[in-house]
Design a protein around this motif. Structure first.
Motif, PDB file in Angstrom:
ATOM      1  N   LEU A  91      -4.987   3.935   8.707  1.00 62.79           N
ATOM      2  CA  LEU A  91      -4.417   4.876   7.758  1.00 62.79           C
ATOM      3  C   LEU A  91      -2.989   4.428   7.443  1.00 62.79           C
ATOM      4  CD1 LEU A  91      -5.781   7.424   6.670  1.00 62.79           C
ATOM      5  CD2 LEU A  91      -4.286   8.744   8.161  1.00 62.79           C
ATOM      6  N   GLU A  92      -2.656   4.383   6.166  1.00 66.36           N
ATOM      7  CA  GLU A  92      -1.352   3.829   5.787  1.00 66.36           C
ATOM      8  C   GLU A  92      -0.200   4.598   6.436  1.00 66.36           C
ATOM      9  OE1 GLU A  92      -3.734   4.652   3.806  1.00 66.36           O
ATOM     10  OE2 GLU A  92      -4.218   3.029   2.418  1.00 66.36           O
ATOM     11  N   ASP A  93      -0.433   5.893   6.732  1.00 65.22           N
ATOM     12  CA  ASP A  93       0.626   6.709   7.332  1.00 65.22           C
ATOM     13  C   ASP A  93       1.115   6.143   8.651  1.00 65.22           C
ATOM     14  OD1 ASP A  93      -0.265   8.144   5.313  1.00 65.22           O
ATOM     15  OD2 ASP A  93      -0.720   9.980   6.427  1.00 65.22           O
TER      16      ASP A  93
ATOM     17  N   GLN B 268      -4.724   6.189  13.460  1.00 67.20           N
ATOM     18  CA  GLN B 268      -5.936   6.771  12.899  1.00 67.20           C
ATOM     19  C   GLN B 268      -6.572   5.797  11.924  1.00 67.20           C
ATOM     20  OE1 GLN B 268      -4.225  10.461  11.635  1.00 67.20           O
ATOM     21  NE2 GLN B 268      -5.316  11.540  13.274  1.00 67.20           N
TER      22      GLN B 268
ATOM     23  N   TYR C 250     -12.923  10.136   6.945  1.00 72.93           N
ATOM     24  CA  TYR C 250     -12.661   9.461   5.680  1.00 72.93           C
ATOM     25  C   TYR C 250     -13.900   8.785   5.158  1.00 72.93           C
ATOM     26  CZ  TYR C 250      -7.735  10.339   6.125  1.00 72.93           C
ATOM     27  OH  TYR C 250      -6.531  10.947   6.204  1.00 72.93           O
TER      28      TYR C 250
ATOM     29  N   GLU D  75     -10.324   0.811   8.204  1.00 77.24           N
ATOM     30  CA  GLU D  75      -8.964   0.445   7.837  1.00 77.24           C
ATOM     31  C   GLU D  75      -8.010   1.446   8.431  1.00 77.24           C
ATOM     32  OE1 GLU D  75      -8.411  -1.095   3.632  1.00 77.24           O
ATOM     33  OE2 GLU D  75     -10.438  -0.286   3.515  1.00 77.24           O
TER      34      GLU D  75
ATOM     35  N   LYS E  10      -9.825   4.930   9.033  1.00 74.91           N
ATOM     36  CA  LYS E  10     -10.799   5.478   8.082  1.00 74.91           C
ATOM     37  C   LYS E  10     -11.925   4.473   7.893  1.00 74.91           C
ATOM     38  CE  LYS E  10      -7.864   3.933   4.287  1.00 74.91           C
ATOM     39  NZ  LYS E  10      -7.031   4.303   3.147  1.00 74.91           N
TER      40      LYS E  10
ATOM     41  N   THR F 149      -7.342  -1.606  -1.838  1.00 74.33           N
ATOM     42  CA  THR F 149      -7.281  -0.178  -2.085  1.00 74.33           C
ATOM     43  C   THR F 149      -8.678   0.409  -1.935  1.00 74.33           C
ATOM     44  OG1 THR F 149      -7.559  -0.608  -4.423  1.00 74.33           O
ATOM     45  CG2 THR F 149      -5.333  -0.293  -3.647  1.00 74.33           C
TER      46      THR F 149
ATOM     47  N   THR G  66     -13.907   1.091   0.339  1.00 73.74           N
ATOM     48  CA  THR G  66     -13.039  -0.060   0.132  1.00 73.74           C
ATOM     49  C   THR G  66     -13.341  -0.702  -1.216  1.00 73.74           C
ATOM     50  OG1 THR G  66     -12.340  -2.198   0.951  1.00 73.74           O
ATOM     51  CG2 THR G  66     -14.629  -1.626   1.330  1.00 73.74           C
ATOM     52  N   LEU G  67     -12.306  -1.226  -1.840  1.00 74.85           N
ATOM     53  CA  LEU G  67     -12.497  -1.961  -3.094  1.00 74.85           C
ATOM     54  C   LEU G  67     -12.290  -3.454  -2.890  1.00 74.85           C
ATOM     55  CD1 LEU G  67     -10.889   0.523  -5.605  1.00 74.85           C
ATOM     56  CD2 LEU G  67     -13.292  -0.088  -5.401  1.00 74.85           C
TER      57      LEU G  67
ATOM     58  N   LEU H  90      -9.849  12.553  11.937  1.00 69.43           N
ATOM     59  CA  LEU H  90      -9.844  12.583  10.483  1.00 69.43           C
ATOM     60  C   LEU H  90     -11.122  11.945   9.975  1.00 69.43           C
ATOM     61  CD1 LEU H  90      -6.197  11.573   9.923  1.00 69.43           C
ATOM     62  CD2 LEU H  90      -7.267  13.435   8.674  1.00 69.43           C
TER      63      LEU H  90
ATOM     64  N   MET I 120       0.839  -1.207   0.000  1.00 77.68           N
ATOM     65  CA  MET I 120       0.000   0.000   0.000  1.00 77.68           C
ATOM     66  C   MET I 120       0.868   1.250   0.000  1.00 77.68           C
ATOM     67  SD  MET I 120      -3.360  -0.296   2.230  1.00 77.68           S
ATOM     68  CE  MET I 120      -3.298  -1.726   3.258  1.00 77.68           C
ATOM     69  N   GLN I 121       0.452   2.206  -0.748  1.00 77.19           N
ATOM     70  CA  GLN I 121       1.187   3.463  -0.812  1.00 77.19           C
ATOM     71  C   GLN I 121       0.573   4.401   0.217  1.00 77.19           C
ATOM     72  OE1 GLN I 121       3.541   3.743  -3.451  1.00 77.19           O
ATOM     73  NE2 GLN I 121       3.113   1.563  -3.576  1.00 77.19           N
ATOM     74  N   ASN I 122       1.352   5.365   0.629  1.00 79.93           N
ATOM     75  CA  ASN I 122       0.679   6.331   1.480  1.00 79.93           C
ATOM     76  C   ASN I 122      -0.010   7.356   0.613  1.00 79.93           C
ATOM     77  OD1 ASN I 122       2.605   8.145   0.747  1.00 79.93           O
ATOM     78  ND2 ASN I 122       3.717   8.117   2.678  1.00 79.93           N
ATOM     79  N   SER I 123      -1.236   7.582   0.946  1.00 78.37           N
ATOM     80  CA  SER I 123      -2.079   8.353   0.051  1.00 78.37           C
ATOM     81  C   SER I 123      -2.147   9.827   0.457  1.00 78.37           C
ATOM     82  CB  SER I 123      -3.479   7.773   0.029  1.00 78.37           C
ATOM     83  OG  SER I 123      -3.980   7.777   1.336  1.00 78.37           O
TER      84      SER I 123
END
Lengths: 613, 390
Positions: B210-212, B231, A23, B208, B233, B318, A28-29, A21, A1-4
């Protein structure tokens, strides 16, 4: 996973309140991967409409089988699935449209859009406008619900259709086999005779239903399941006529010339009308006209067709004196290359052809009737064919000699090239063999020298008895089959057995051996063993193609130009299995000089298969 | 290894929701209000289980409220995913302090009689809700306390578990979500559009990380922030797409009643009768929203990669974001790719089969409600073309 968040994506723009935050708008996909069918139909939102569409494809079961790859035949879309009150299909022989799975389908995300009821109707079905109208009130919701990764699509054209409403035999079938109505069925089964005494007569005398008037010349031949063998719209590749030229002044001219040919054919072997003794009057007229004017009608003066024709006729005259019955491929190698364009016309002036019988597809000297003398028995033709499944095997393909090119020349001037002969030591170029080409095989010659010719010619076996021909065929089949597989050492016992056969079918011998027990299946098995991968009596594909070409009524003067044309046609050239010869031929089509150079100088092409061995 | 995905599901359709009174069975455990699911609710639970097995990131652990209906809801998923069910009272129902009886859920030993061999004993209760009942603030606080204890316990005991499924009740489901997303109370909306956490029966949320918050140290080992700094989402909000009857019995804190209680049902029925007075064809199930009836259309987002040899795939792990669907050129982000869309009306109809693939993974002979076919009808699509960042 990339950081978005770091790349300025919408996630980063989301509202940040303190440490919180939000979101909510990221979906989700990780969704079910589902399949779909793309129908060329306007299916309405009503459940009945959807159900009918599913039904037209043969129901959910069929759809799933095709989608999951269990049914490779594809999905059948029947546009007219209606049934009448007796549960009988009203159009039972509809040729369906075939839908197939899309290879490498790009995955699509399926979005569910929820809007207040009636919004879409208010905007005449325009979804985008409906969303735009609802967006102020935040009343619409969008959620991805699935990913479509597999689809059946109908890209083929509909086939030709045939209506059988007024065909009595079709109606009888429909009312019994299709409706499964037992009363009708009983009548139908009873109406089928156990022994049909007149299989050559119109079936209308056998149908129960005499009410439908069907013309007596309609033989009620059932339609084949598929008429159009080009399932996608055909690419016609329209191109300029290579012979047609337009000069700068706008004057158009045709360079090449087509000449109508008048080859005489005899369609019925048992005809009592006799055989042609003179060439077709029309071609005689043309030829005489040509001799008067010095130019063959329909040709340009510069091609000097008449000269070539006369030269060709001189050669043919001698050939037909020596041998009254010829195969054109043999003559091709004897006639000089520059005379080839005139050969077909010349043959028409000297010969005729049977379309069936023991001498079919060979050119017979005018006035010679092979049915009148046993002397013509040696010119009967026998056909052999190597099974397709063997031909595709690369190990076997390499054992097969490549057929001669269209413009080959015989290695023995003025005679049939020895490569056409079957001597049991090599596979001949062509498997359409006249009997005398088999004489170099000692066993066959032995059979021929002892044969008792029939007192009268037979439509199928000519002058030979069926037994003698069977012996010859069995030997050729056995030896060919061995050679095809690279085995040149034949089993002597087997050959002796063939020579001493007393019955045409081995099953007849078995009948005795097996103490009265007759095994009907045995017959087929035996055939398989001796077949050795070679079939008799069937015309080799290559020969068939040629025969069709020969039957064409037009001769072209510039056949080379036409051949170039054919280059673009798909061939079954496969680099993986191609022999050296085939590779060279392929190159020759584009660059004959290089091909010749390679052919003469390269001798080190090794095939993958050989490396493995 | 760390917890990265949390699914939260509400239990299925309760038997006391059925309109005809004699159909209400007594609580099997004898505990007040501990009613079982209606047959329809059991079907929903099976549909949930089939959905979970059809997706890629499946739960590796199931933790349920000790109430009978939640265990019943967990059961099919546990069977299909071949997982045991852990019980945590921290996931229990919300009872207001003014309630006549504040019930205490049955113990493991009693429940084990009903779900023999499927429950796991060794799991401590992360929090035990007050037996005097809870206010809205109380349940919010309960869930706030729940998370760090629960996650710590989980990560210590089962370091390999990255995905977990919690089965609970409407109020608790919302409160758990709001605390996880670090909101201040249960009534806030998630965004400026007034979106709330949807909590129909058997609905499913997905959170999910957070990827950070995930990184790697020098050795390539995964590093993770302490739980209170992580965190989350919300990437799936009250999904009921897999249910054949869609969303039913949505509840939120504005309703005023305890979710799914007899009072709640009475109020809903009254409202429905009022509506029926206006429209003659009152649907039996209540609407998606308290306001209006909705209609649903399906649109496919097609990415054409213009390469017939390779297929464009949508990566499982994703997310998707969209913007400007009302315009000619909507923007869609799938994973890290941003696309500009073009609306298209197709010349035919695409029928997509919702349950077509789910059967394959399920056990042999498993023929249940989840197999009833659902067909999506698609007539509109959006062609997506990648846009390069400036």
């Amino acid at each position: 996973m990339q950081n978005s968040a770091a790349d300025g994506s919408p996630a980063a723009q989301s509202q940040v309140v303190g440490k919180r935050l939000v979101y909510a708008r990221e979906y989700t996909l990780d969704l079910p991967r589902i399949s779909s069918v793309e129908l060329p139909l306007k299916v309405s939102a009503a459940p009945e409409s959807v159900a009918k569409a599913v039904d037209m494809c043969g129901g959910l079961g069929s759809i799933k089988n095709v989608l999951q790859g269990r049914d490779e035949g594809g999905l059948e879309l029947h546009l007219n699935p209606e049934k009448d009150e007796n549960n009988t299909p009203t159009f039972f022989n509809e040729h369906p449209i075939i839908g197939r799975r899309v290879p490498n389908r790009d995955e699509s995300v399926l979005l569910k859009i929820s809007l207040p009821k009636g919004t879409i109707a208010k905007h005449n079905g325009n979804l985008q406008e409906a969303i735009a109208a609802a967006t102020d009130t935040k009343q619409y919701r969008v959620v991805p619900v699935a990913v479509i990764n597999n689809t059946v699509r109908f890209r083929e054209m509909s086939d030709f259709q045939i209506r059988l409403d007024n065909v009595p035999s079709a109606n009888e079938y429909n009312n019994s086999f299709k409706s499964l109505n037992w009363d009708n069925f009983k009548d139908y089964v009873k109406s089928i005779p156990d022994y049909d005494t007149k299989p050559y007569e119109n079936v209308s005398s056998m149908t129960l239903d005499r009410s439908a008037k069907i013309p007596s010349f309609d033989w009620q031949l059932p339609a084949i399941p598929r008429f159009s063998m080009v399932n996608i719209p055909y690419i016609y590749k329209y191109r300029d006529n290579p012979y047609a030229k337009k000069s700068d002044t706008g004057e158009s001219s045709v360079k090449g010339t087509y000449i109508k040919n008048y080859q005489q054919l005899v369609y019925d072997f048992n005809t009592t009308d006799g055989i042609p003794t003179e060439p077709h009057p029309d071609i005689v007229k043309l030829f005489n006209q040509g001799k008067e004017t010095g130019v063959y009608p329909g040709t340009g003066k510069d091609v000097r067709f008449l000269e070539k024709l006369e030269h060709c006729l001189d050669i043919l005259y001698d050939l037909f004196e020596k041998r009254p019955i010829w195969v054109k491929r043999h003559i091709d190698g004897i006639i000089p290359l520059d005379l080839h364009p005139a050969l077909k016309i010349a043959l028409s002036l000297y010969s005729y052809r049977f379309t069936k019988g023991p001498w079919r597809n060979s050119y017979i000297k005018l006035g010679v009737d092979p049915r009148t003398s046993k002397d013509y028995a040696q010119f009967q033709t026998e056909y052999f064919k190597i099974e397709r499944k063997l031909l595709t095997d690369p190990r076997i393909k390499k054992n097969l000699p490549a057929p001669p090119s269209k413009d080959y020349q015989s290695s023995v001037p003025g005679q049939i090239d020895p490569n056409f002969e079957f001597d049991g030591k090599r596979i001949p170029w062509y498997l359409m063999l006249q009997i005398d080409l088999l004489f170099k095989e000692p066993n066959i010659f032995e059979i021929y020298s002892q044969t008792q010719f029939l007192p009268e010619v037979n439509e199928l076996t000519g002058w030979f008895s069926e037994l003698d021909l069977t012996k010859i065929r069995k030997i050729v089949k056995y030896e060919l089959g061995c050679m095809v597989q690279g085995n040149y050492e034949f089993n002597e016992h087997k050959l002796t057995f063939f020579k001493r056969m007393i019955y045409v079918k081995e099953s007849m011998i078995k009948e005795k051996d097996a103490e009265g027990d007759v095994d009907m299946d045995q017959d087929d098995d035996d055939d398989d063993i001796d077949d050795n991968g070679v079939q008799e009596g069937e015309i080799d594909d290559e020969l068939l193609e040629e025969a069709e070409q020969e039957e064409a009524k037009e001769a072209t003067l510039r056949s080379e130009a036409l051949e170039e044309d054919q280059d673009t046609e798909p061939d079954n050239f496969d680099i993986k299995t191609a022999s050296f010869q085939e590779v060279i031929e392929k190159i020759a089509k584009h660059d004959s000089k290089s091909a010749k150079f390679l052919k003469d100088h390269i001798n080190g092409l090794v095939k993958e298969n050989d490396l493995l061995q | 290894m760390t917890l990265k995905t949390i699914y939260i599901a509400r239990h299925g359709y309760r038997s006391n929701w059925l309109p005809t009174p004699p159909a209400h069975p007594a609580p099997p455990t004898g505990v007040n209000s501990d009613v079982p699911l209606a047959a329809h609710g059991v079907d929903q639970a099976k549909e949930l289980a089939h959905y979970l097995i059809s997706i890629d990131n499946q739960p590796q652990m199931i933790v349920s409220s000790p109430l009978y209906r939640c265990l019943q809801t967990s059961e099919p998923a546990a069977d299909l995913l071949e997982l045991p069910i852990y019980i945590d009272r921290g996931l229990s129902e919300w009872y207001k302090p003014d309630r006549d009886i504040i019930p205490e859920p049955a113990t493991y030993d009693i429940l084990n009689n009903f779900f023999a061999g499927k429950l796991k004993r060794e799991w401590p209760n992360s929090v035990v809700p007050s037996l005097k009942g809870e206010t809205e603030e109380d349940i919010f606080q309960r869930c706030k306390t729940f998370w760090p204890i629960f996650v710590q316990e989980l990560e210590e005991r089962f370091p390999e578990v990255e995905t977990v499924l919690l089965v609970t009740h409407a109020a608790t489901k919302i409160a758990l979500g709001m605390t996880l997303l670090k909101f201040d109370n249960v009534r806030e909306s998630l965004d400026e559009d007034g979106t709330v956490i949807r909590s129909g029966s058997c609905s499913l949320d997905k959170y999910e990380i957070l990827e950070d918050d995930l990184g790697e140290d020098e050795n390539g080992e995964e590093t993770v922030l302490p739980f209170d700094q992580r965190q989350w989402k919300l990437t799936m909000n009250g999904n009921t797409e897999f249910l054949s009857a869609g969303e039913e019995m949505h509840w939120d804190f504005k309703s005023g009643f305890e979710a799914g209680s007899d009072d709640d049902i009475k109020a809903r029925r009254k409202k429905q009768l009022e509506q029926q007075g206006v429209e003659t064809n009152g649907d039996k199930k209540d609407g998606i929203d308290d306001k209006d009836e909705y209609e649903h259309v399906y649109v496919s987002l097609d990415v054409h990669n213009r390469n017939y040899r390779e297929r464009h795939t949508v990566p499982n792990q994703t997310t998707l974001q969209h913007s400007g669907l009302e315009t000619d050129k909507p923007l869609i982000k799938i994973a890290d790719n941003v696309y500009e869309g073009t609306w298209k009306k197709s010349l035919g109809t695409e029928l997509a089969f919702a349950n077509e693939t789910t059967n394959s993974k399920s056990k042999e002979g498993e023929q249940d409600a989840a197999n009833t076919e659902r067909v999506y009808r698609v007539t509109d699509s959006i062609d997506l073309n990648p846009i390069q960042p400036m």
